[in-house]
Scaffold this active site. Sequence first.
Site, PDB file in Angstrom:
ATOM      1  CG  HIS A 101      47.560  41.228  41.260  1.00 49.17           C
ATOM      2  ND1 HIS A 101      47.400  42.037  42.357  1.00 49.17           N
ATOM      3  CD2 HIS A 101      46.654  41.667  40.347  1.00 49.17           C
ATOM      4  CE1 HIS A 101      46.444  42.906  42.126  1.00 49.17           C
ATOM      5  NE2 HIS A 101      45.964  42.716  40.909  1.00 49.17           N
ATOM      6  CD  GLU A 134      47.543  42.426  32.282  1.00 52.80           C
ATOM      7  OE1 GLU A 134      47.535  41.466  33.070  1.00 52.80           O
ATOM      8  OE2 GLU A 134      46.539  42.833  31.693  1.00 52.80           O
ATOM      9  CG  ASP A 135      49.023  46.989  34.736  1.00 57.81           C
ATOM     10  OD1 ASP A 135      48.762  46.648  33.567  1.00 57.81           O
ATOM     11  OD2 ASP A 135      48.189  46.969  35.658  1.00 57.81           O
ATOM     12  CG  ASP A 179      42.661  41.612  40.215  1.00 53.41           C
ATOM     13  OD1 ASP A 179      42.924  42.773  40.592  1.00 53.41           O
ATOM     14  OD2 ASP A 179      42.608  41.273  39.009  1.00 53.41           O
TER      15      ASP A 179
HETATM   16 MN    MN Z   1      44.610  43.904  39.626  1.00 51.62          MN
END
Ligand code: MN
Length: 481
Positions: free
Chosen positions: A70, A74-75, A137
Amino acid sequence: MIEKLKRAISEYMPEADFNLLEKAFTFASNAHFCQTRATGEPYVNHCFEVAMILTELRLDVSTICAALLHDIIEDTLVVREELKEEFGEEITALIEGVTKINKYKYEDQLTAQAENWRKMLLAVVKDTRVIIIKLADRLHNMRTIKYLTPDKQKKIAQETLTLYTPFAHRLGIYMWKGELEDLTFEILEPEKYNEIRIKWQLRSENNMKNLANVESQINEKLGSAEIPFRILARPKNLYGIYKKMQRQEKPFSSIQDLFGMRIITDTEEHCYQILSIVQSEFEIVENSFTDYIAVPKNNMYQSIHTTVVGDNGIIVEVQIRTEDMHKRAEYGIAAHWRYKESFDKKNAATSKTVDTESHLEFIKHILESKDSDEFLTAIKTECNFEQIYVATPKGRVIKLPEGSTALDFAYAVHSDIGDTCMGVKVDGKIVSLDYKLTTGQTCEVLTRKNIKPTEHWLDIVVTAQAKSRIRKYLRENKNKR
Ligand code: MN
């Protein structure tokens, strides 16, 4: 970690695609390689924990894989195309959904804005599983929030309380809701939290023996009645106690029903038998009896509640329910579906694949609905889990709740076909619109342009879809008639 995850999933889905799962896990470990969390542990631990939380809801492999991945977009340097190639469109879309939510920064801390924010989120997110992943999350982030700076903690806690706990509530995932509330309560009002925590602890320690006596009394009586059961202690929800103190404007010392236990059995009939045994064994607090089995709450919660007085005047709320009701009370309808599915597997010859999509579609419908009456009927109808499967002449199989009529079928084919439905041929014979369908029938809808929905049609249909479509038509054509 991967073995632990596989074990958790195999409990409810023994034939899951474990290769895909392993692939997702390896992919996540590699992509997040060298990244650590504020706790100091490898980043992939977080991905694993979020996936584990989701197994509580017995979610499908795609959702679990998306949970493992997930934070990838983004990361890390991984891009959409790569994900799509490796894991396909469904999982990629889920991951993108979660990434999208993260982009909407909730800056405005006003509660009034929160509802709009949630609505916007629902409009943007096409698949409800995205919201469930995001909730898991957030739950894991809240569990590990102590490692952030106090400022950040406050901001995240506030956001969690105003935005995310309502989602958990609406979905009926009380296990998560209660935990999220207590975690945020501790950060937002540490003094109040600690005060209640300490007082609660003291009260429990003082009452340990009395509580144990109530339990063994119940054990003994039910044991000799030969009714299957198990007893669970009710988890404490300090925030709930705090809210109650505020609501009733009372100090902690006068809050009574702090202790509770749950008696879980197999059938509804046994619930009532247990109730009468409990009632004859204990003194009952006046007006404490509520039957949520006969009259379920809006979100389908079912249980019998009654409050008993034990040794030395200890007051204990007893909740009696079936395993099925218990599952739903803890994890909401989201879990209930899957729970039922794994049980019904043997008789579900008609549904080869698990119909996750339509039930998630329905959850979304619940989240979006405004009208509480419509909301209630929608749930009551759709949560009748017995389904029937009927075919169109072209062989398309349509799934309907049991009790659906010929007119429901017409609306399920297409809303325009429903609106102009003149009659339905079932296995070659014309039937009335209120004819109740059964699995295996072939239905052909006869339409005519000048046919129009009437008030009476609302009594004929049982599905929420048909009902809301007919209402919509009647609303829009009010003045023309
Ligand atoms: Mn997360």
